[in-house]
Design an enzyme around this catalytic site. Sequence first.
Site, PDB file in Angstrom:
ATOM      1  NE  ARG A  76      99.505  50.699  73.573  1.00 53.06           N
ATOM      2  CZ  ARG A  76      99.748  49.921  72.512  1.00 53.06           C
ATOM      3  NH1 ARG A  76     100.212  48.709  72.665  1.00 53.06           N
ATOM      4  NH2 ARG A  76      99.510  50.374  71.295  1.00 53.06           N
ATOM      5  CG  PHE A 110     107.258  44.881  69.467  1.00 53.54           C
ATOM      6  CD1 PHE A 110     107.292  44.130  68.306  1.00 53.54           C
ATOM      7  CD2 PHE A 110     106.231  45.816  69.621  1.00 53.54           C
ATOM      8  CE1 PHE A 110     106.333  44.298  67.314  1.00 53.54           C
ATOM      9  CE2 PHE A 110     105.258  45.991  68.626  1.00 53.54           C
ATOM     10  CZ  PHE A 110     105.312  45.236  67.476  1.00 53.54           C
ATOM     11  CG  HIS A 146      99.155  53.641  67.702  1.00 51.45           C
ATOM     12  ND1 HIS A 146      98.560  52.988  66.653  1.00 51.45           N
ATOM     13  CD2 HIS A 146      99.707  52.679  68.467  1.00 51.45           C
ATOM     14  CE1 HIS A 146      98.745  51.686  66.788  1.00 51.45           C
ATOM     15  NE2 HIS A 146      99.426  51.469  67.893  1.00 51.45           N
TER      16      HIS A 146
HETATM   17  C1  LIG Z   1      96.681  49.572  63.451  1.00 49.45           C
HETATM   18  C2  LIG Z   1      96.887  49.227  64.891  1.00 49.45           C
HETATM   19  C3  LIG Z   1      97.757  48.207  65.238  1.00 49.45           C
HETATM   20  C4  LIG Z   1      97.938  47.859  66.585  1.00 49.45           C
HETATM   21  N1  LIG Z   1      98.802  46.850  66.872  1.00 49.45           N
HETATM   22  C5  LIG Z   1      98.954  46.475  68.174  1.00 49.45           C
HETATM   23  C6  LIG Z   1      99.805  45.391  68.514  1.00 49.45           C
HETATM   24  O1  LIG Z   1     100.414  44.769  67.655  1.00 49.45           O
HETATM   25  N2  LIG Z   1      99.921  45.047  69.804  1.00 49.45           N
HETATM   26  C7  LIG Z   1      99.243  45.698  70.782  1.00 49.45           C
HETATM   27  O2  LIG Z   1      99.374  45.316  71.934  1.00 49.45           O
HETATM   28  N3  LIG Z   1      98.413  46.728  70.492  1.00 49.45           N
HETATM   29  C8  LIG Z   1      98.262  47.134  69.208  1.00 49.45           C
HETATM   30  N4  LIG Z   1      97.428  48.183  68.911  1.00 49.45           N
HETATM   31  C9  LIG Z   1      96.608  48.764  69.952  1.00 49.45           C
HETATM   32  C10 LIG Z   1      95.425  47.863  70.238  1.00 49.45           C
HETATM   33  O3  LIG Z   1      95.007  47.232  69.061  1.00 49.45           O
HETATM   34  C11 LIG Z   1      94.227  48.617  70.810  1.00 49.45           C
HETATM   35  O4  LIG Z   1      94.660  49.405  71.856  1.00 49.45           O
HETATM   36  C12 LIG Z   1      93.212  47.630  71.324  1.00 49.45           C
HETATM   37  O5  LIG Z   1      92.837  46.753  70.308  1.00 49.45           O
HETATM   38  C13 LIG Z   1      91.986  48.278  71.929  1.00 49.45           C
HETATM   39  O6  LIG Z   1      91.098  47.241  72.301  1.00 49.45           O
HETATM   40  P1  LIG Z   1      89.780  47.486  73.124  1.00 49.45           P
HETATM   41  O7  LIG Z   1      89.183  46.154  73.369  1.00 49.45           O
HETATM   42  O8  LIG Z   1      90.094  48.327  74.307  1.00 49.45           O
HETATM   43  O9  LIG Z   1      88.874  48.352  72.189  1.00 49.45           O
HETATM   44  P2  LIG Z   1      88.505  48.222  70.595  1.00 49.45           P
HETATM   45  O10 LIG Z   1      89.082  47.021  69.958  1.00 49.45           O
HETATM   46  O11 LIG Z   1      88.810  49.558  70.022  1.00 49.45           O
HETATM   47  O12 LIG Z   1      86.970  47.995  70.654  1.00 49.45           O
HETATM   48  C14 LIG Z   1      86.083  48.985  71.062  1.00 49.45           C
HETATM   49  C15 LIG Z   1      84.699  48.438  70.971  1.00 49.45           C
HETATM   50  O13 LIG Z   1      83.789  49.338  71.583  1.00 49.45           O
HETATM   51  C16 LIG Z   1      82.685  49.570  70.749  1.00 49.45           C
HETATM   52  N5  LIG Z   1      82.127  50.880  71.039  1.00 49.45           N
HETATM   53  C17 LIG Z   1      82.760  52.076  71.100  1.00 49.45           C
HETATM   54  N6  LIG Z   1      81.895  53.047  71.408  1.00 49.45           N
HETATM   55  C18 LIG Z   1      80.679  52.466  71.564  1.00 49.45           C
HETATM   56  C19 LIG Z   1      79.373  52.942  71.873  1.00 49.45           C
HETATM   57  N7  LIG Z   1      79.141  54.228  72.090  1.00 49.45           N
HETATM   58  N8  LIG Z   1      78.351  52.051  71.937  1.00 49.45           N
HETATM   59  C20 LIG Z   1      78.569  50.735  71.686  1.00 49.45           C
HETATM   60  N9  LIG Z   1      79.782  50.240  71.399  1.00 49.45           N
HETATM   61  C21 LIG Z   1      80.815  51.089  71.336  1.00 49.45           C
HETATM   62  C22 LIG Z   1      83.260  49.455  69.364  1.00 49.45           C
HETATM   63  O14 LIG Z   1      82.239  49.206  68.425  1.00 49.45           O
HETATM   64  C23 LIG Z   1      84.192  48.263  69.547  1.00 49.45           C
HETATM   65  O15 LIG Z   1      83.472  47.062  69.457  1.00 49.45           O
HETATM   66  C24 LIG Z   1      97.246  48.551  67.573  1.00 49.45           C
HETATM   67  C25 LIG Z   1      96.379  49.576  67.222  1.00 49.45           C
HETATM   68  C26 LIG Z   1      96.215  49.922  65.902  1.00 49.45           C
HETATM   69  C27 LIG Z   1      95.318  51.049  65.549  1.00 49.45           C
END
Ligand SMILES: Cc1cc2nc3c(=O)[nH]c(=O)nc-3n(C[C@H](O)[C@H](O)[C@H](O)COP(=O)(O)OP(=O)(O)OC[C@H]3O[C@@H](n4cnc5c(N)ncnc54)[C@H](O)[C@@H]3O)c2cc1C
Lengths: 246, 574
Positions: B387, B124, B352
């Site tokens: 990142r 990557f 992103h």
């Molecule tokens: C298409 C795509 C592909 C990606 N591929 C990769 C990859 O291959 N490798 C990598 O390392 N990263 C990748 N990323 C980045 C990575 O997926 C995200 O940064 C990561 O999943 C974020 O995880 P998180 O647990 O912080 O939040 P999220 O998975 O975004 O979860 C947020 C949670 O908070 C909840 N929430 C938000 N606001 C509230 C509220 N007010 N009240 C209650 N609940 C709330 C939501 O409902 C959700 O459950 C990718 C991102 C995208 C968009």
Amino acid sequence: MADATATLRVFRGDAETGKAVDYEVPLTPGMVVLDAIHSIQANQSPDLAVRWNCKAAKCGSCSAEVNGRPKLMCKTRMDSLPPDQPITVFPIKTFPVIKDLVTDVSWNYEVNKKIPAFKPKPNAEWKMYQRDVDRGQEFRKCIECFLCQNVCHVLRDHDKKQDFGGPRFFVRTAALEMHPLDSRNRIPLLREQLGIGYCNITKCCTEVCPEDIHITDNAIIPLKERVVDQFYDPLTMIVRKIFPAK
Amino acid sequence: MSPATKYETHEHDVLIIGAGGAGLRAAIEALAQGARVGVVCKSLLGKAHTVMAEGGLAAAMANVDKADNWRTHFRDTMSGGKYLNNWRMAQLHAQEAPDRVRELEQWGALFDRTDTGDILQRAFGGHTFKRLCHVGDRTGLEMIRTLQDRGVDLGFDVYMECTITRLLKDGDRVCGAFGYWRNSGNLVVFKAKSIVIATGGIGKSWKITSNSWECTGDGMALAYEAGAELLDMEFVQFHPTGMVWPPGVRGILVTEAVRGEGGILRNKNGERFMEKYDPKRLELSTRDIVARSIYTEVREGRGSEHGGAYLNISHKPAEYVKRKLPSMYHQFKELADVDITKGPMEVGPTCHYVMGGIRVDAETGQSTVPGLFAAGEAAGGMHGANRLGGNSLSDLLVFGRRAGLAAAQQAGKCPATAIDNAQIEAAERDLLAPFTRAGGENPYKIHENLQDVMQSLVGIFRNDEDLRKAIVELEKLKARAANASASGSHVYNTGWHLTRDLQSMLTVSEACAHAALARTESRGAHSRIDFPKTEDAWGKKNLIIAKKGSAMTLTEVPRGAMPAELQEILAESK
Ligand SMILES: Cc1cc2nc3c(=O)[nH]c(=O)nc-3n(C[C@H](O)[C@H](O)[C@H](O)COP(=O)(O)OP(=O)(O)OC[C@H]3O[C@@H](n4cnc5c(N)ncnc54)[C@H](O)[C@@H]3O)c2cc1C
Ligand code: SF4
Ligand code: SF4
Ligand code: FES
């Protein structure tokens, strides 16, 4: 193309009452049904209820019945539907409507809890080969869109939600049972609580799965065989214990 | 009336807001500590943004490239982040990621395998070695399902389709949260000894974005309103490869794994333009560089038919492409009528990821507000100015676990707190106000205009004039949002929900614009046309946004010196 529009006939209502409402939506190239629904929200009816997250067939949120067929709205192109008649968009039928296109799928989360999680064999070495995980990976592609649950007649027409887990949870159980390092036996659960015997292999579930999981051939039929082996054929069962299949 | 009678109330030791990778991993750890854990999320369980992650999860397991180790991973991460990263976080991340991956496997995850039966790793951008553990191009699904199953097995309480709109405080400390059920519009109060924010990113403020409707920066805005500090908000990552055609799919991600598996970028003249911008790493340069390169090609008239670049993987055997990139294959075939085993995809930059976020302590994820923790994309610091791909999923696991652990430990020692009814009533008034403003504006229009402002004025290339204009425009949008109206019932009313989400989006957008204006240099994802150089002096400070009274304030904080042993790692040649 610029001025072309389509008519969407969308279910509007809640658990008690509802009716189909027509909306004219401007068409853009490559548009999918979910785009059209979003356009209605933005321009005509901001309170139209719909679930979605990824818009790329990865999260399984946007299931609905489009022209009577169970589909992911984000994957259903407008240009794949007959242009000269209204496109009907209704909530999936097997689960109670909350509002508009949103249904109460909480029953699925309850069934899920009945399935004991992965439990590794003691002293597992954590070596697995691609050929050993291929089948499990097929099942783990499931995005929980519940379209298979929606079309299965045991749930849709006979409402056996008390006695029957449905194809989605046969897929999950199969993934666990065929995991090369799992140590549990979920065969009694399949027979008793998940009611796999109700399935008569119509394959409707397989036909609608957006992830192309061979639900019937690869998950249900092998599981049914294991049920038969364990419950009706003690000899095979003993042989299996000595020469485990997984 | 007491909250117990007027509002539905739930009580937990640890309340986790967010059920993506970070929230679920935090929940699992807090449960393991014996805490009573509640998890709240806006969508159904298993649908959080994490489910969409494609390419993989970075961990120096050395299964494929034996020379890999945490030190190289640390160095790559710091170099990719242009040395603005919180180095302690980058260190912990590199050291602990392999154990976190093994744990997933022990909980039932099935990664792709090497010939020797280990977890397979792929190349990557910005990673010296093959380092990304993956499952085809659906790694996020595997991760979220594994964590979800584990959490269900351990027995957490999940409140799905419930949105938190305010944190409740007792003095300095957080003591609960207020929100509503999307399904009914009914109000709910959570009482908790500690709270972990794991609400993900902010990408929904931009027009062309890979992010889902959930990514409205709620957690950062909630924390900011509760007095916490936000860090590095100017650093927003534009992924080089989003879809550009047809219009409905514009922005949807094309995983970096396409380039990891050998995909080549060309302009409309067939030139492999990365030879010009980064001759050594080519397509596998860091995201900031590849995104700017594509943008520049387009701006200078060498773009593809629909204003992007051509990304081609069709020189690889069709069967290989379908096996390693199945969802890309389907995505292009079904949504864009392109067979990627036969011809190129059209791609262009898409908003992103946000490197900035809630300022936290590296070891514990503790924010500057007692009782309040943050992890995952909602927290800042780990990734510095840019990142590396794959470093988010590993970040979620490493710091989700740490935040869950610390939150549970602190809950055990928490003094008794009391919920203040006045705060709840104020939150209720704010939330329901749009129903009282008949004839106010449609929130979808305001959202659309916000996306236009952020896309055109706070995008990949920035300058003083645009950023000042953006701040003026954001003020106007705030005034309009304060007059947005909702109609219809309280049941699953998406327009009403958006009126609330807009508030968060406006707060984080404003924070981003102010920080971007203040940082008069270019570094990583933050490119100032008027200040194109990376300045050493700027490398020694972070920008902090906080609320003082009702105003948004910005301060510079010095970064202190990196410990000698880490400096040595950075100095080591590869
Ligand atoms: C298409 C795509 C592909 C990606 N591929 C990769 C990859 O291959 N490798 C990598 O390392 N990263 C990748 N990323 C980045 C990575 O997926 C995200 O940064 C990561 O999943 C974020 O995880 P998180 O647990 O912080 O939040 P999220 O998975 O975004 O979860 C947020 C949670 O908070 C909840 N929430 C938000 N606001 C509230 C509220 N007010 N009240 C209650 N609940 C709330 C939501 O409902 C959700 O459950 C990718 C991102 C995208 C968009
Ligand atoms: S094959 Fe079985 S599970 Fe699938 S739809 Fe038919 S009856 Fe239901
Ligand atoms: S098995 Fe297929 S149809 Fe059923 S829920 Fe999973 S993805 Fe959907
Ligand atoms: S929106 Fe995710 S599957 Fe359709």
